[in-house]
Design a protein around this motif. Structure first.
Motif, PDB file in Angstrom:
ATOM      1  N   PRO A   2     -17.061  -1.399  -3.474  1.00  9.84           N
ATOM      2  CA  PRO A   2     -16.121  -2.449  -3.863  1.00  9.84           C
ATOM      3  C   PRO A   2     -16.195  -3.658  -2.922  1.00  9.84           C
ATOM      4  CG  PRO A   2     -15.014  -0.323  -3.644  1.00  9.84           C
ATOM      5  CD  PRO A   2     -16.402  -0.165  -3.123  1.00  9.84           C
ATOM      6  N   SER A   3     -15.919  -4.813  -3.482  1.00  6.33           N
ATOM      7  CA  SER A   3     -15.915  -6.025  -2.672  1.00  6.33           C
ATOM      8  C   SER A   3     -14.640  -6.098  -1.839  1.00  6.33           C
ATOM      9  CB  SER A   3     -15.997  -7.257  -3.578  1.00  6.33           C
ATOM     10  OG  SER A   3     -14.755  -7.474  -4.226  1.00  6.33           O
ATOM     11  N   LEU A   4     -14.674  -6.929  -0.820  1.00  4.53           N
ATOM     12  CA  LEU A   4     -13.493  -7.142   0.009  1.00  4.53           C
ATOM     13  C   LEU A   4     -12.335  -7.674  -0.840  1.00  4.53           C
ATOM     14  CD1 LEU A   4     -12.107  -7.174   2.755  1.00  4.53           C
ATOM     15  CD2 LEU A   4     -13.080  -9.447   3.125  1.00  4.53           C
ATOM     16  N   PHE A   5     -12.649  -8.578  -1.777  1.00  3.46           N
ATOM     17  CA  PHE A   5     -11.595  -9.115  -2.648  1.00  3.46           C
ATOM     18  C   PHE A   5     -10.941  -7.999  -3.461  1.00  3.46           C
ATOM     19  CE2 PHE A   5     -13.995 -13.312  -2.593  1.00  3.46           C
ATOM     20  CZ  PHE A   5     -13.090 -13.919  -1.740  1.00  3.46           C
ATOM     21  N   LEU A   6     -11.745  -7.077  -3.962  1.00  2.83           N
ATOM     22  CA  LEU A   6     -11.204  -5.977  -4.759  1.00  2.83           C
ATOM     23  C   LEU A   6     -10.318  -5.079  -3.901  1.00  2.83           C
ATOM     24  CD1 LEU A   6     -10.913  -4.398  -7.362  1.00  2.83           C
ATOM     25  CD2 LEU A   6     -13.119  -3.305  -6.878  1.00  2.83           C
ATOM     26  N   ILE A   7     -10.765  -4.754  -2.720  1.00  6.10           N
ATOM     27  CA  ILE A   7      -9.968  -3.902  -1.822  1.00  6.10           C
ATOM     28  C   ILE A   7      -8.637  -4.588  -1.499  1.00  6.10           C
ATOM     29  CG2 ILE A   7      -9.859  -2.925   0.508  1.00  6.10           C
ATOM     30  CD1 ILE A   7     -12.976  -2.538   0.210  1.00  6.10           C
ATOM     31  N   LEU A   8      -8.681  -5.864  -1.154  1.00 11.55           N
ATOM     32  CA  LEU A   8      -7.452  -6.602  -0.849  1.00 11.55           C
ATOM     33  C   LEU A   8      -6.556  -6.734  -2.079  1.00 11.55           C
ATOM     34  CD1 LEU A   8      -8.879  -9.371   1.504  1.00 11.55           C
ATOM     35  CD2 LEU A   8      -7.509  -7.360   2.152  1.00 11.55           C
ATOM     36  N   ALA A   9      -7.160  -6.910  -3.252  1.00 14.44           N
ATOM     37  CA  ALA A   9      -6.380  -6.999  -4.488  1.00 14.44           C
ATOM     38  C   ALA A   9      -5.675  -5.679  -4.776  1.00 14.44           C
ATOM     39  CB  ALA A   9      -7.274  -7.394  -5.661  1.00 14.44           C
ATOM     40  N   VAL A  10      -6.358  -4.569  -4.565  1.00 22.28           N
ATOM     41  CA  VAL A  10      -5.743  -3.251  -4.773  1.00 22.28           C
ATOM     42  C   VAL A  10      -4.566  -3.074  -3.816  1.00 22.28           C
ATOM     43  CG1 VAL A  10      -6.088  -0.761  -4.532  1.00 22.28           C
ATOM     44  CG2 VAL A  10      -7.795  -2.132  -5.731  1.00 22.28           C
ATOM     45  N   ILE A  11      -4.772  -3.371  -2.550  1.00 27.20           N
ATOM     46  CA  ILE A  11      -3.706  -3.210  -1.559  1.00 27.20           C
ATOM     47  C   ILE A  11      -2.518  -4.103  -1.896  1.00 27.20           C
ATOM     48  CG2 ILE A  11      -3.089  -3.619   0.867  1.00 27.20           C
ATOM     49  CD1 ILE A  11      -6.055  -2.790   1.517  1.00 27.20           C
ATOM     50  N   THR A  12      -2.776  -5.361  -2.177  1.00 23.32           N
ATOM     51  CA  THR A  12      -1.707  -6.318  -2.442  1.00 23.32           C
ATOM     52  C   THR A  12      -0.936  -5.961  -3.707  1.00 23.32           C
ATOM     53  OG1 THR A  12      -3.007  -8.027  -1.353  1.00 23.32           O
ATOM     54  CG2 THR A  12      -1.203  -8.779  -2.737  1.00 23.32           C
ATOM     55  N   THR A  13      -1.657  -5.678  -4.791  1.00 21.50           N
ATOM     56  CA  THR A  13      -0.945  -5.337  -6.031  1.00 21.50           C
ATOM     57  C   THR A  13      -0.215  -4.008  -5.895  1.00 21.50           C
ATOM     58  OG1 THR A  13      -3.026  -4.535  -6.957  1.00 21.50           O
ATOM     59  CG2 THR A  13      -2.257  -6.677  -7.722  1.00 21.50           C
ATOM     60  N   GLY A  14      -0.769  -3.091  -5.108  1.00 21.66           N
ATOM     61  CA  GLY A  14      -0.085  -1.820  -4.882  1.00 21.66           C
ATOM     62  C   GLY A  14       1.224  -1.999  -4.135  1.00 21.66           C
ATOM     63  N   ILE A  15       1.207  -2.815  -3.104  1.00 17.23           N
ATOM     64  CA  ILE A  15       2.428  -3.083  -2.343  1.00 17.23           C
ATOM     65  C   ILE A  15       3.455  -3.780  -3.236  1.00 17.23           C
ATOM     66  CG2 ILE A  15       3.418  -4.437  -0.439  1.00 17.23           C
ATOM     67  CD1 ILE A  15       0.732  -3.908   1.061  1.00 17.23           C
ATOM     68  N   TYR A  16       3.001  -4.776  -3.986  1.00 21.12           N
ATOM     69  CA  TYR A  16       3.912  -5.536  -4.851  1.00 21.12           C
ATOM     70  C   TYR A  16       4.492  -4.651  -5.951  1.00 21.12           C
ATOM     71  CZ  TYR A  16       5.685  -9.372  -7.712  1.00 21.12           C
ATOM     72  OH  TYR A  16       6.487 -10.213  -8.431  1.00 21.12           O
ATOM     73  N   ALA A  17       3.635  -3.879  -6.615  1.00 21.83           N
ATOM     74  CA  ALA A  17       4.115  -2.990  -7.676  1.00 21.83           C
ATOM     75  C   ALA A  17       5.089  -1.965  -7.102  1.00 21.83           C
ATOM     76  CB  ALA A  17       2.936  -2.301  -8.359  1.00 21.83           C
ATOM     77  N   GLY A  18       4.806  -1.467  -5.906  1.00 22.42           N
ATOM     78  CA  GLY A  18       5.716  -0.529  -5.261  1.00 22.42           C
ATOM     79  C   GLY A  18       7.056  -1.152  -4.936  1.00 22.42           C
ATOM     80  N   PHE A  19       7.035  -2.397  -4.496  1.00 22.54           N
ATOM     81  CA  PHE A  19       8.269  -3.128  -4.223  1.00 22.54           C
ATOM     82  C   PHE A  19       9.102  -3.250  -5.495  1.00 22.54           C
ATOM     83  CE2 PHE A  19      10.405  -7.301  -4.235  1.00 22.54           C
ATOM     84  CZ  PHE A  19      11.270  -7.133  -3.163  1.00 22.54           C
TER      85      PHE A  19
END
Length: 157
Positions: A2-19
């Motif tokens: 996976p690209s760095l953008f994909l990894i960061l997108a997964v982390i960011t959307t995961g945190i946001y969705a969890g919030f």
């Protein structure tokens, strides 16, 4: 890989969705039990604190990072298949949809609730706010969760 953008997108959307999910399954059901005055006050205080600098970085990242994934998925050529591109576009569409619901629906309700402070009728303010806000919140939470699942699927495939 996976690209760095994909990894960061997964982390960011995961945190946001969890919030958002935390508000949906714990915070809103908890404060729903409060009397009108305390409910309205709690929501006003949440709405004052949530849009802080860290949240705004997260809020922007939830769209910018999936957009970067789309750009890299289409720009990477032969290494990216049709399914990956479709997932990237669908995840971005869900993230954008969630933000549109927030901007067009939840934020105006938050502002109206804030403006009603001190008018002496928290019952009317709550009646105009709670059901509509919760309905919109369910939609944006679902969209954010779908964006997270799509991006995660891209990262693990």
């Amino acid at each position: 890989m996976p690209s760095l953008f994909l990894i960061l997108a997964v982390i960011t959307t995961g945190i946001y969705a969890g919030f958002l999910l935390t508000f949906l399954v714990a915070i809103m059901p908890g404060i729903a039990l409060l009397p009108d005055e305390r409910f309205a006050d709690a929501m006003r205080r949440f709405n004052e604190k949530v849009p802080g600098p860290l949240f705004l970085v997260l809020f922007v990242g939830v769209v910018v990072l999936p957009a970067a994934v789309v750009v890299t998925a289409f720009g990477s050529g032969a290494g990216t298949g049709h399914a990956e591109r479709a997932c990237a576009v669908a995840a971005l569409a869900c993230a954008l949809g969630s933000h549109l619901v927030t901007i067009a629906g939840n934020i105006p309700l938050n502002k109206a609730l804030a403006e009603s402070e001190g008018d002496g009728d928290d019952g009317a303010a709550r009646a105009a706010f709670e059901a509509r806000w919760n309905g919109l919140h369910r939609i944006r939470t679902a969209l954010s969760l779908v964006a997270f699942v799509l991006l995660t699927a891209m990262a693990v495939v």
